[in-house]
Design a protein around this motif. Sequence first.
Motif, PDB file in Angstrom:
ATOM      1  N   ILE A  95       0.840  -1.207   0.000  1.00  0.00           N
ATOM      2  CA  ILE A  95       0.000   0.000   0.000  1.00  0.00           C
ATOM      3  C   ILE A  95       0.870   1.250   0.000  1.00  0.00           C
ATOM      4  O   ILE A  95       0.518   2.273  -0.615  1.00  0.00           O
ATOM      5  CB  ILE A  95      -0.978   0.013   1.197  1.00  0.00           C
ATOM      6  N   THR A  96       2.026   1.167   0.673  1.00  0.00           N
ATOM      7  CA  THR A  96       2.946   2.309   0.672  1.00  0.00           C
ATOM      8  C   THR A  96       3.456   2.589  -0.733  1.00  0.00           C
ATOM      9  O   THR A  96       3.489   3.745  -1.181  1.00  0.00           O
ATOM     10  CB  THR A  96       4.131   2.050   1.620  1.00  0.00           C
ATOM     11  N   ARG A  97       3.847   1.524  -1.443  1.00  0.00           N
ATOM     12  CA  ARG A  97       4.302   1.696  -2.827  1.00  0.00           C
ATOM     13  C   ARG A  97       3.200   2.277  -3.701  1.00  0.00           C
ATOM     14  O   ARG A  97       3.426   3.201  -4.493  1.00  0.00           O
ATOM     15  CB  ARG A  97       4.753   0.352  -3.405  1.00  0.00           C
ATOM     16  N   THR A  98       1.994   1.755  -3.550  1.00  0.00           N
ATOM     17  CA  THR A  98       0.875   2.214  -4.371  1.00  0.00           C
ATOM     18  C   THR A  98       0.566   3.681  -4.116  1.00  0.00           C
ATOM     19  O   THR A  98       0.437   4.479  -5.050  1.00  0.00           O
ATOM     20  CB  THR A  98      -0.383   1.369  -4.076  1.00  0.00           C
ATOM     21  N   VAL A  99       0.447   4.029  -2.833  1.00  0.00           N
ATOM     22  CA  VAL A  99       0.071   5.395  -2.479  1.00  0.00           C
ATOM     23  C   VAL A  99       1.147   6.385  -2.884  1.00  0.00           C
ATOM     24  O   VAL A  99       0.852   7.435  -3.479  1.00  0.00           O
ATOM     25  CB  VAL A  99      -0.222   5.492  -0.966  1.00  0.00           C
ATOM     26  N   GLN A 100       2.407   6.078  -2.593  1.00  0.00           N
ATOM     27  CA  GLN A 100       3.480   7.020  -2.911  1.00  0.00           C
ATOM     28  C   GLN A 100       3.620   7.237  -4.413  1.00  0.00           C
ATOM     29  O   GLN A 100       3.861   8.365  -4.871  1.00  0.00           O
ATOM     30  CB  GLN A 100       4.808   6.539  -2.310  1.00  0.00           C
ATOM     31  N   ASN A 101       3.467   6.178  -5.190  1.00  0.00           N
ATOM     32  CA  ASN A 101       3.513   6.327  -6.648  1.00  0.00           C
ATOM     33  C   ASN A 101       2.329   7.144  -7.156  1.00  0.00           C
ATOM     34  O   ASN A 101       2.477   7.993  -8.042  1.00  0.00           O
ATOM     35  CB  ASN A 101       3.517   4.957  -7.327  1.00  0.00           C
ATOM     36  N   SER A 102       1.146   6.902  -6.599  1.00  0.00           N
ATOM     37  CA  SER A 102      -0.049   7.635  -7.022  1.00  0.00           C
ATOM     38  C   SER A 102       0.047   9.106  -6.641  1.00  0.00           C
ATOM     39  O   SER A 102      -0.303   9.989  -7.440  1.00  0.00           O
ATOM     40  CB  SER A 102      -1.305   7.017  -6.393  1.00  0.00           C
ATOM     41  N   ILE A 103       0.526   9.376  -5.434  1.00  0.00           N
ATOM     42  CA  ILE A 103       0.665  10.767  -4.990  1.00  0.00           C
ATOM     43  C   ILE A 103       1.734  11.486  -5.799  1.00  0.00           C
ATOM     44  O   ILE A 103       1.609  12.679  -6.094  1.00  0.00           O
ATOM     45  CB  ILE A 103       0.985  10.817  -3.480  1.00  0.00           C
ATOM     46  N   ARG A 104       2.783  10.758  -6.180  1.00  0.00           N
ATOM     47  CA  ARG A 104       3.786  11.361  -7.062  1.00  0.00           C
ATOM     48  C   ARG A 104       3.141  11.792  -8.377  1.00  0.00           C
ATOM     49  O   ARG A 104       3.378  12.901  -8.884  1.00  0.00           O
ATOM     50  CB  ARG A 104       4.906  10.360  -7.337  1.00  0.00           C
TER      51      ARG A 104
END
Length: 590
Positions: A95-104
Amino acid sequence: MKEKSLFIRLWVYLKHYKATLFLAIFLKIMAAVANVLEPFVLGLVITELTKNLLDMANQVPGAGINYSYVFWVLVIYAIRALFYEFGAYGSNYYITRTVQNSIRDLRNSLSQKINKIPVSYFDKHQFGDMLGRFTSDVETVSNALQQSFLQIVNAIVSLTLVIAMVLYLNVQLAMVVIISIPITYLAAQTILKKSQPYFKRQANVLGDMNGFVQENLTGFNILKLYGREEASAEEFAKITDELQEVGFKASFMSGIMMPILHGISDITYLVVALLGGLQVMAGKMTIGNIQAFVQYVFQIGQPIQVLSQLAGILQSAKSSLERIFEVLDELDEAAEASETLAGDLTGQVSFNDVHFQYVENKPLIRDFTLEVKPGEMVAIVGPTGAGKTTLINLLMRFYDVTQGSITVDGHDIRHLSRQEYRKQFGMVLQDAWLYEGTIKENLRFGNLGASDEEIVEAAKAANVDHFIRTLPGGYNMEMNQESSNISLGQKQLLTIARALLADPKILILDEATSSVDTRLELLIQKAMKRLMQGRTSFVIAHRLSTIQEADKILVLKDGQIIEQGNHESLLSDKGFYYDLYMSQFSQEAV
């Protein structure tokens, strides 16, 4: 904008990483299942051991501990624990990978959008507000996704599985547990509603305190000068007293949630223990199932509390999403271009019966007509609000005229590509802008393809080369974020050198010598003269003594030219310009 549509739009950024998102959800569900199974598996061991011990106590033939059964149940328990740990860690990782990539991607969308929307948008919004949308609002959404999303999944799955398990174990006792769920939820919601105003007030007072501290630190010399130390300390004490009061109330109201929820769980536990004990005595239920029930009672409270607390976080995320999508929904600056420039402009500019208004039915510029020949210097003077800056905004196509037209070399500027058109301009503003980086990088900003030799030549022409070489690191000295490690006048010379390096055909100069000493003013004026040679120049003048050599001087008032001519002719007319010049001359003489 509806809440549903907001989160659907957010899915546009999440769907690019749906593989890791769904993997995170799957692992979190696996962890939730493993967690809910724990009381049931332990119940199997407890039931078996209780049965074995009772048989041994009653001297049943062949009675003894069923080690094989207990061993395999414990193996299952250990495997369940491994699944739980792996699911909990893996879900957080993905979820951290998903969220950080999406927020980027969301931040990149904002960055791209900000370069496309018209300049007029920034005139309508405060800098702090725009900065908040890029930073705190995006961070609020990021935190809500990363901290709340899986907790919501876990809470829903856990509640569903717990209800299913208690129904499977005993329907009558399950009804007691199910009835406690809405009671627990309503209690949590009531406490949150009571505490929310205190938390909001706490945040506001904390903001007041931060602002007060920043204000007093930046103006510390003035405080010392006027002996305001005690008054400042007293005011700070008032703020901290208020912060202590609202902070205590917020913490107290929030702190009583757990005791109340635990109280509800304890009451439910007592009822389950009493009724369950009666059923065990009647032989309708095993001891292992009773202990499982007790654990499920305590597992009910946590997801309800989580869902209640997350309501506020999701509400904040919703508000932040609204602000973010307001920026993304802004119309882009029109990119129409029906005409192309065959080469560089010569600098012939015509204002043809121009009308303009920022607000409907409130005209600012009316019947404005002006012819400027290539290479001419045009000075624009007038009182505040006369329309000087507005004319420049129209010329740069930061705004388009309401009526009439502006042509450059015969091209209506509305038919030219803004990007190509603006490349023909150079600007030196009163507020010199430099960014964090080396001096060389700041100068090259005017012409990214410029060589080091060309940079040095431009600096020499702007009378700033000697100053640069006296700095530590010379051209490679790092400017700080606010470029406060050099003086205002030196910054102006650097911006002039940057404009020289860009080699524009039309110049816009907002005279920037009012805040510097006389010697540096002369250096800046010499550099500006070199910059204007052979170029059409529009100069917004504050000191009339600096525009005496202008080919045309426009005196504006209420958006109209009330006087026009050169310095000598305007003085001889003894009109508005004469009065303005004489008032400045008498002030300077004094």
